[in-house]
Design an enzyme around this catalytic site. Structure first.
Site, PDB file in Angstrom:
ATOM      1  N   ARG A  81       7.117   0.292   2.221  1.00  0.00           N
ATOM      2  CA  ARG A  81       6.915  -0.856   3.098  1.00  0.00           C
ATOM      3  C   ARG A  81       5.781  -1.728   2.587  1.00  0.00           C
ATOM      4  NH1 ARG A  81       5.449   3.921   5.110  1.00  0.00           N
ATOM      5  NH2 ARG A  81       3.489   4.225   6.238  1.00  0.00           N
ATOM      6  N   ARG A 105       0.820  -1.209   0.000  1.00  0.00           N
ATOM      7  CA  ARG A 105       0.000   0.000   0.000  1.00  0.00           C
ATOM      8  C   ARG A 105       0.854   1.259   0.000  1.00  0.00           C
ATOM      9  NH1 ARG A 105      -3.786   0.937   5.083  1.00  0.00           N
ATOM     10  NH2 ARG A 105      -4.159  -1.258   4.653  1.00  0.00           N
ATOM     11  N   TYR A 106       1.929   1.264   0.781  1.00  0.00           N
ATOM     12  CA  TYR A 106       2.803   2.425   0.887  1.00  0.00           C
ATOM     13  C   TYR A 106       4.066   2.185   0.061  1.00  0.00           C
ATOM     14  CZ  TYR A 106      -0.180   3.269   4.955  1.00  0.00           C
ATOM     15  OH  TYR A 106      -1.254   3.463   5.783  1.00  0.00           O
ATOM     16  N   CYS A 116     -11.866  -8.037  13.709  1.00  0.00           N
ATOM     17  CA  CYS A 116     -10.689  -8.146  12.846  1.00  0.00           C
ATOM     18  C   CYS A 116     -10.905  -7.497  11.480  1.00  0.00           C
ATOM     19  CB  CYS A 116     -10.336  -9.615  12.663  1.00  0.00           C
ATOM     20  SG  CYS A 116      -8.877  -9.883  11.629  1.00  0.00           S
ATOM     21  N   ARG A 155      -9.437  -8.371   8.843  1.00  0.00           N
ATOM     22  CA  ARG A 155      -9.425  -9.434   7.829  1.00  0.00           C
ATOM     23  C   ARG A 155     -10.355 -10.580   8.199  1.00  0.00           C
ATOM     24  NH1 ARG A 155      -3.758  -8.360   8.601  1.00  0.00           N
ATOM     25  NH2 ARG A 155      -3.270  -6.620   7.216  1.00  0.00           N
ATOM     26  N   CYS A 177      -5.012 -17.430  13.704  1.00  0.00           N
ATOM     27  CA  CYS A 177      -4.652 -16.683  14.907  1.00  0.00           C
ATOM     28  C   CYS A 177      -4.922 -17.564  16.121  1.00  0.00           C
ATOM     29  CB  CYS A 177      -5.474 -15.405  15.030  1.00  0.00           C
ATOM     30  SG  CYS A 177      -5.103 -14.144  13.800  1.00  0.00           S
ATOM     31  N   ASP A 191      -7.615   4.267   9.384  1.00  0.00           N
ATOM     32  CA  ASP A 191      -7.195   3.739   8.090  1.00  0.00           C
ATOM     33  C   ASP A 191      -8.283   4.106   7.093  1.00  0.00           C
ATOM     34  OD1 ASP A 191      -5.056   2.445   6.886  1.00  0.00           O
ATOM     35  OD2 ASP A 191      -5.143   0.760   8.276  1.00  0.00           O
ATOM     36  N   CYS A 246     -10.441 -12.522  16.752  1.00  0.00           N
ATOM     37  CA  CYS A 246     -11.063 -11.307  17.270  1.00  0.00           C
ATOM     38  C   CYS A 246     -12.279 -10.955  16.420  1.00  0.00           C
ATOM     39  CB  CYS A 246     -10.058 -10.155  17.258  1.00  0.00           C
ATOM     40  SG  CYS A 246      -8.593 -10.462  18.272  1.00  0.00           S
TER      41      CYS A 246
END
Length: 351
Positions: free
Chosen positions: A94, A90-91, A110, A112, A103, A307, A107
């Protein structure tokens, strides 16, 4: 098999198993868990006090997850920003390497949740496509290991991946995003800490959301990582009914500093389908951060960030970035673009 791997095997994955401890009807939760899987480690299960408590809301399915909320399964457009499987770029400088689709605890908020726990795991036995892309993209100076949780890779596989990243000359820093210190602290062994310490400069951001998660076991895990020279940060998510009051956040951030973990980000919740019941408004988040100032040292106050949808990047929620508030907020992106962001979760105090 190591103890942490046995804990994963012993994790709760069926809502009906909750009835052994809590007086609940599991039937309404079954359809939720079929769509968005359930996993709670024995350690984290022992921290739950009952339905609706702040830790329960983070990990136990809620029928509200299946309500049509107008939100998106991939609001950050990670699929579009993935040049090869398992990598999000995205950037410019990085990239995010998605090491696994599992996981220790799933959660309910989440980003995702469209994919985590819903597939067998990762992008291939040796991450070949992602590593090739990174090696051929000299503008990339940092690689962030995420997933799923990268610390669920076994030691040998994790060491191999880190070694291969370290062999790429233009990769200057490696960052690991993991909730393992919070939900599976027994995974942070002396061997793992030493392994990570061989790959400096390496940073680790973990994910405590409530002061009750700051247990002696979690403290020991964090101290072990810090002793290996690994700088630790924390990324909390602002969640309704979990940490959306000033005293809870104050206690959390103070406690993190005692664990040698610096509060790094306080995330405004992403606009992810199935999470509307956990969302707060931007107005309430700004009020909470304002209430923390002058009551905490500066290093204990994280950046409150959002975000932006459409993959436009992360922005601090500061006065000069907020063009308009209301049912739809307008946030100025880093490139100067004004981005409309749905702002549900508002109440009368926000108007």
């Amino acid at each position: 098999m190591e103890p942490w791997q046995q804990s994963l095997r012993d994790s709760l994955t069926d809502p009906a198993q909750l009835t052994a401890r809590f007086a609940i009807d599991p039937v309404p939760l079954l359809a939720v868990a079929q769509r968005y899987p359930l996993r709670i480690t024995p350690y984290y299960l022992d921290l739950l006090e009952g339905p609706g408590d702040p830790l329960w809301r983070q990990c136990v399915p809620d029928p509200a997850e299946l309500e049509v909320d107008g939100l998106l399964s991939d609001p950050l457009c990670e699929t579009r920003l993935s040049p090869v499987p398992g990598l999000v770029h995205r950037y410019p400088d990085r990239a995010l390497l998605l090491t696994t689709a599992t996981c220790a605890v799933y959660c309910r908020f989440c980003t995702r949740k469209r994919a985590i726990g819903c597939s067998s795991g990762n992008q291939g036995p040796d991450f070949a496509a992602a590593l090739s892309y990174i090696a051929q993209t000299p503008a990339l100076h940092e690689v962030i290991l995420s997933g799923g949780d990268p610390l669920l890779l076994d030691d040998d596989r994790l060491d191999d991946l880190l070694s291969r990243l370290r062999a790429i000359p233009h990769v200057e820093t490696i960052r690991i995003h993991s909730r393992v210190p919070v939900v599976l602290p027994e995974r942070i062994t002396e061997r793992l800490a030493a392994l990570l310490g061989r790959h400096h400069p390496l940073y680790l951001n973990t994910h405590f959301n409530h002061p009750r998660e700051l247990t002696p076991e979690a403290a020991e895990a964090c101290q072990r990582l810090a002793a290996a020279g690994i700088p630790l940060g924390n990324q909390s998510v602002l969640l309704r009914g979990v940490n959306d009051d000033a005293e809870t956040l104050r206690s959390l951030f103070r406690g993190l500093l005692r664990l040698r973990v610096r509060p790094y980000y306080l995330h405004h919740g992403d606009l992810v389908a199935g999470t509307a019941h956990l969302r707060t408004s931007i107005e309430s988040g700004l009020s909470l951060v304002a209430a923390l100032r002058n009551t905490l040292p500066g290093m204990a106050i994280p950046q409150y960030v959002i975000d932006l949808p459409g993959g436009r990047g992360k922005m601090p929620l500061l006065a000069n970035a907020i063009v308009q508030l209301g049912p739809t907020a307008i946030i100025r992106a880093a490139n100067g673009e004004n981005v409309a962001v749905a702002n549900p979760g508002r109440n009368e105090a926000d108007k």
